[in-house]
Write a protein that holds these residues in place. Structure first.
Motif, PDB file in Angstrom:
ATOM      1  N   ILE A 205      -2.139  -4.895  17.375  1.00  0.00           N
ATOM      2  CA  ILE A 205      -2.747  -3.578  17.489  1.00  0.00           C
ATOM      3  C   ILE A 205      -2.337  -3.041  18.857  1.00  0.00           C
ATOM      4  CG2 ILE A 205      -4.878  -2.228  17.490  1.00  0.00           C
ATOM      5  CD1 ILE A 205      -6.177  -4.687  16.015  1.00  0.00           C
ATOM      6  N   ALA A 206      -1.678  -1.884  18.868  1.00  0.00           N
ATOM      7  CA  ALA A 206      -1.221  -1.285  20.113  1.00  0.00           C
ATOM      8  C   ALA A 206      -2.418  -0.772  20.913  1.00  0.00           C
ATOM      9  CB  ALA A 206      -0.255  -0.143  19.825  1.00  0.00           C
ATOM     10  N   CYS A 207      -2.452  -1.101  22.196  1.00  0.00           N
ATOM     11  CA  CYS A 207      -3.568  -0.684  23.057  1.00  0.00           C
ATOM     12  C   CYS A 207      -3.132   0.307  24.132  1.00  0.00           C
ATOM     13  CB  CYS A 207      -4.201  -1.896  23.731  1.00  0.00           C
ATOM     14  SG  CYS A 207      -4.972  -3.018  22.565  1.00  0.00           S
ATOM     15  N   SER A 208      -2.023   0.022  24.810  1.00  0.00           N
ATOM     16  CA  SER A 208      -1.586   0.916  25.883  1.00  0.00           C
ATOM     17  C   SER A 208      -0.088   0.710  26.131  1.00  0.00           C
ATOM     18  CB  SER A 208      -2.365   0.644  27.173  1.00  0.00           C
ATOM     19  OG  SER A 208      -2.045  -0.639  27.680  1.00  0.00           O
ATOM     20  N   GLY A 209       0.479   1.603  26.893  1.00  0.00           N
ATOM     21  CA  GLY A 209       1.891   1.514  27.219  1.00  0.00           C
ATOM     22  C   GLY A 209       2.738   2.297  26.241  1.00  0.00           C
ATOM     23  N   SER A 210       4.018   2.000  26.261  1.00  0.00           N
ATOM     24  CA  SER A 210       4.964   2.702  25.397  1.00  0.00           C
ATOM     25  C   SER A 210       5.743   1.676  24.573  1.00  0.00           C
ATOM     26  CB  SER A 210       5.931   3.530  26.258  1.00  0.00           C
ATOM     27  OG  SER A 210       6.866   4.181  25.451  1.00  0.00           O
ATOM     28  N   LEU A 211       5.399   1.605  23.285  1.00  0.00           N
ATOM     29  CA  LEU A 211       6.064   0.698  22.356  1.00  0.00           C
ATOM     30  C   LEU A 211       6.952   1.512  21.422  1.00  0.00           C
ATOM     31  CD1 LEU A 211       2.918  -1.400  21.475  1.00  0.00           C
ATOM     32  CD2 LEU A 211       4.873  -2.220  22.791  1.00  0.00           C
ATOM     33  N   VAL A 212       8.095   0.915  21.065  1.00  0.00           N
ATOM     34  CA  VAL A 212       9.032   1.585  20.161  1.00  0.00           C
ATOM     35  C   VAL A 212       9.394   0.607  19.041  1.00  0.00           C
ATOM     36  CG1 VAL A 212      11.255   2.756  19.972  1.00  0.00           C
ATOM     37  CG2 VAL A 212       9.933   2.942  22.086  1.00  0.00           C
ATOM     38  N   TYR A 213       9.355   1.114  17.810  1.00  0.00           N
ATOM     39  CA  TYR A 213       9.683   0.311  16.632  1.00  0.00           C
ATOM     40  C   TYR A 213      10.965   0.843  16.008  1.00  0.00           C
ATOM     41  CZ  TYR A 213       9.285  -1.811  12.000  1.00  0.00           C
ATOM     42  OH  TYR A 213       9.521  -2.522  10.851  1.00  0.00           O
ATOM     43  N   TYR A 214      11.854  -0.066  15.657  1.00  0.00           N
ATOM     44  CA  TYR A 214      13.102   0.262  14.980  1.00  0.00           C
ATOM     45  C   TYR A 214      13.097  -0.420  13.622  1.00  0.00           C
ATOM     46  CZ  TYR A 214      14.563   1.502  19.711  1.00  0.00           C
ATOM     47  OH  TYR A 214      14.641   2.051  20.962  1.00  0.00           O
TER      48      TYR A 214
ATOM     49  N   PRO B  16      14.253   5.624  16.322  1.00  0.00           N
ATOM     50  CA  PRO B  16      13.102   4.900  16.856  1.00  0.00           C
ATOM     51  C   PRO B  16      11.789   5.600  16.496  1.00  0.00           C
ATOM     52  CG  PRO B  16      14.166   6.137  18.585  1.00  0.00           C
ATOM     53  CD  PRO B  16      15.023   6.288  17.354  1.00  0.00           C
ATOM     54  N   GLU B  17      10.744   4.802  16.333  1.00  0.00           N
ATOM     55  CA  GLU B  17       9.411   5.336  16.066  1.00  0.00           C
ATOM     56  C   GLU B  17       8.503   4.917  17.217  1.00  0.00           C
ATOM     57  OE1 GLU B  17       5.806   4.834  12.788  1.00  0.00           O
ATOM     58  OE2 GLU B  17       7.810   4.124  12.282  1.00  0.00           O
ATOM     59  N   GLU B  18       7.945   5.899  17.912  1.00  0.00           N
ATOM     60  CA  GLU B  18       7.021   5.583  18.997  1.00  0.00           C
ATOM     61  C   GLU B  18       5.696   5.133  18.408  1.00  0.00           C
ATOM     62  OE1 GLU B  18       6.685   8.345  22.226  1.00  0.00           O
ATOM     63  OE2 GLU B  18       8.781   8.940  22.021  1.00  0.00           O
ATOM     64  N   ILE B  19       5.164   4.063  18.962  1.00  0.00           N
ATOM     65  CA  ILE B  19       3.914   3.483  18.482  1.00  0.00           C
ATOM     66  C   ILE B  19       2.801   3.905  19.428  1.00  0.00           C
ATOM     67  CG2 ILE B  19       2.698   1.331  17.968  1.00  0.00           C
ATOM     68  CD1 ILE B  19       5.096   1.961  16.115  1.00  0.00           C
ATOM     69  N   SER B  20       1.789   4.541  18.874  1.00  0.00           N
ATOM     70  CA  SER B  20       0.687   5.022  19.702  1.00  0.00           C
ATOM     71  C   SER B  20      -0.491   4.054  19.670  1.00  0.00           C
ATOM     72  CB  SER B  20       0.259   6.419  19.245  1.00  0.00           C
ATOM     73  OG  SER B  20      -0.119   6.391  17.889  1.00  0.00           O
ATOM     74  N   ARG B  21      -1.424   4.284  20.571  1.00  0.00           N
ATOM     75  CA  ARG B  21      -2.627   3.461  20.688  1.00  0.00           C
ATOM     76  C   ARG B  21      -3.346   3.411  19.339  1.00  0.00           C
ATOM     77  NH1 ARG B  21      -8.088   4.056  21.611  1.00  0.00           N
ATOM     78  NH2 ARG B  21      -9.014   2.505  22.979  1.00  0.00           N
ATOM     79  N   GLY B  22      -3.773   2.203  18.960  1.00  0.00           N
ATOM     80  CA  GLY B  22      -4.535   2.031  17.737  1.00  0.00           C
ATOM     81  C   GLY B  22      -3.712   1.748  16.501  1.00  0.00           C
TER      82      GLY B  22
ATOM     83  N   SER C 187       3.235  -2.782  28.414  1.00  0.00           N
ATOM     84  CA  SER C 187       2.326  -2.403  27.334  1.00  0.00           C
ATOM     85  C   SER C 187       1.336  -3.520  27.054  1.00  0.00           C
ATOM     86  CB  SER C 187       3.131  -2.113  26.059  1.00  0.00           C
ATOM     87  OG  SER C 187       4.078  -1.100  26.285  1.00  0.00           O
ATOM     88  N   GLU C 188       0.222  -3.149  26.428  1.00  0.00           N
ATOM     89  CA  GLU C 188      -0.773  -4.121  26.014  1.00  0.00           C
ATOM     90  C   GLU C 188      -1.010  -3.983  24.529  1.00  0.00           C
ATOM     91  OE1 GLU C 188      -4.265  -3.461  28.361  1.00  0.00           O
ATOM     92  OE2 GLU C 188      -3.416  -4.476  30.102  1.00  0.00           O
ATOM     93  N   MET C 189      -1.173  -5.140  23.873  1.00  0.00           N
ATOM     94  CA  MET C 189      -1.480  -5.179  22.447  1.00  0.00           C
ATOM     95  C   MET C 189      -2.507  -6.271  22.208  1.00  0.00           C
ATOM     96  SD  MET C 189       2.237  -4.882  20.566  1.00  0.00           S
ATOM     97  CE  MET C 189       2.787  -6.475  21.120  1.00  0.00           C
ATOM     98  N   ILE C 190      -3.274  -6.107  21.169  1.00  0.00           N
ATOM     99  CA  ILE C 190      -4.119  -7.186  20.684  1.00  0.00           C
ATOM    100  C   ILE C 190      -3.260  -7.956  19.684  1.00  0.00           C
ATOM    101  CG2 ILE C 190      -6.150  -7.769  19.305  1.00  0.00           C
ATOM    102  CD1 ILE C 190      -7.402  -5.128  20.376  1.00  0.00           C
ATOM    103  N   ALA C 191      -3.221  -9.266  19.808  1.00  0.00           N
ATOM    104  CA  ALA C 191      -2.452 -10.104  18.887  1.00  0.00           C
ATOM    105  C   ALA C 191      -3.419 -11.014  18.146  1.00  0.00           C
ATOM    106  CB  ALA C 191      -1.428 -10.937  19.649  1.00  0.00           C
ATOM    107  N   ILE C 192      -3.333 -11.016  16.818  1.00  0.00           N
ATOM    108  CA  ILE C 192      -4.171 -11.872  15.988  1.00  0.00           C
ATOM    109  C   ILE C 192      -3.264 -12.925  15.364  1.00  0.00           C
ATOM    110  CG2 ILE C 192      -5.698 -11.967  13.986  1.00  0.00           C
ATOM    111  CD1 ILE C 192      -6.275  -8.933  14.609  1.00  0.00           C
TER     112      ILE C 192
ATOM    113  N   HIS D  36     -16.123   3.044   8.880  1.00  0.00           N
ATOM    114  CA  HIS D  36     -15.755   3.434  10.233  1.00  0.00           C
ATOM    115  C   HIS D  36     -14.269   3.206  10.415  1.00  0.00           C
ATOM    116  CE1 HIS D  36     -19.959   3.592  11.341  1.00  0.00           C
ATOM    117  NE2 HIS D  36     -20.114   2.445  10.685  1.00  0.00           N
ATOM    118  N   SER D  37     -13.670   3.973  11.296  1.00  0.00           N
ATOM    119  CA  SER D  37     -12.273   3.725  11.585  1.00  0.00           C
ATOM    120  C   SER D  37     -12.130   3.350  13.048  1.00  0.00           C
ATOM    121  CB  SER D  37     -11.424   4.941  11.244  1.00  0.00           C
ATOM    122  OG  SER D  37     -11.156   5.704  12.363  1.00  0.00           O
ATOM    123  N   PHE D  38     -11.225   2.465  13.335  1.00  0.00           N
ATOM    124  CA  PHE D  38     -10.969   2.005  14.702  1.00  0.00           C
ATOM    125  C   PHE D  38     -10.651   3.185  15.605  1.00  0.00           C
ATOM    126  CE2 PHE D  38      -8.031   0.406  17.950  1.00  0.00           C
ATOM    127  CZ  PHE D  38      -8.800  -0.602  18.505  1.00  0.00           C
ATOM    128  N   GLU D  39      -9.886   4.146  15.066  1.00  0.00           N
ATOM    129  CA  GLU D  39      -9.461   5.270  15.877  1.00  0.00           C
ATOM    130  C   GLU D  39     -10.638   6.143  16.297  1.00  0.00           C
ATOM    131  OE1 GLU D  39      -8.177   4.492  12.894  1.00  0.00           O
ATOM    132  OE2 GLU D  39      -6.195   3.779  13.449  1.00  0.00           O
TER     133      GLU D  39
END
Length: 172
Positions: free
Chosen positions: A14-23, A31-37, A61-66, A137-140
């Protein structure tokens, strides 16, 4: 690079902060920019999943990893195991249908949260025999609901935001 195309997925993110890019795939041109949440790789919690693209951090960047293996072990115990098996079965059917419609469109990004919420509702209905879920409820829009016992007196569902939050409430 957090994960590479065609490698085995071991974590949901789960993206939390920073700038992540997915290809997607090997295509570096779109590229697809990944936003918070944004949720990535939920599939590995339920099925064997190989990454469909790669994720890189453009800035720190910070992410939650499960961890999928730890999650599966935890969910196999206690009251949640039947619900988890039900959801996994429904999720697999959903992914199989998506793949049959557009095999090249499979991605690591959870893009259709409305569809995920419907899968959770279906799993809950099959598990309980009741379709009544009073609060969704939604996380966002309500990230505190995961941590706040007072957020809803009835069953709260948070998509994988939804499903994970729902499991969290059952474990309390």
């Amino acid at each position: 690079e957090k994960f590479a195309c065609n490698s085995r997925a071991t974590h949901m993110y789960i993206a939390c902060s920073g700038s992540l890019v997915y290809y997607l795939g090997d295509d570096a041109s779109n590229p697809e920019e990944i936003s918070r949440g944004v949720f990535m790789c939920e599939a590995c919690l339920w099925i064997v999943w190989d990454h469909k693209g790669k994720l890189v951090a453009a800035t720190p960047s910070e992410m939650i990893a499960i961890n999928a293996a730890a999650f599966q072990t935890l969910m196999a115990q206690g009251n949640c195991s039947a619900l988890c098996r039900t959801y996994a079965s429904i999720y697999l059917a959903h992914i199989t249908e998506l793949d049959s419609v557009d095999p090249d469109g499979m991605t690591d990004i959870v893009e259709d949260m409305a569809a995920i919420k419907e899968l959770v509702k279906e799993a809950y209905y099959r598990w309980t025999g009741s379709g009544e879920i009073r609060h969704i409820h939604s996380f966002e829009t309500d990230p505190e609901v995961i941590l706040n016992d007072d957020a809803a007196s009835s069953v709260g569902v948070i998509a994988p935001t939804t499903f994970l939050g729902f499991i969290g409430r059952l474990l309390r």
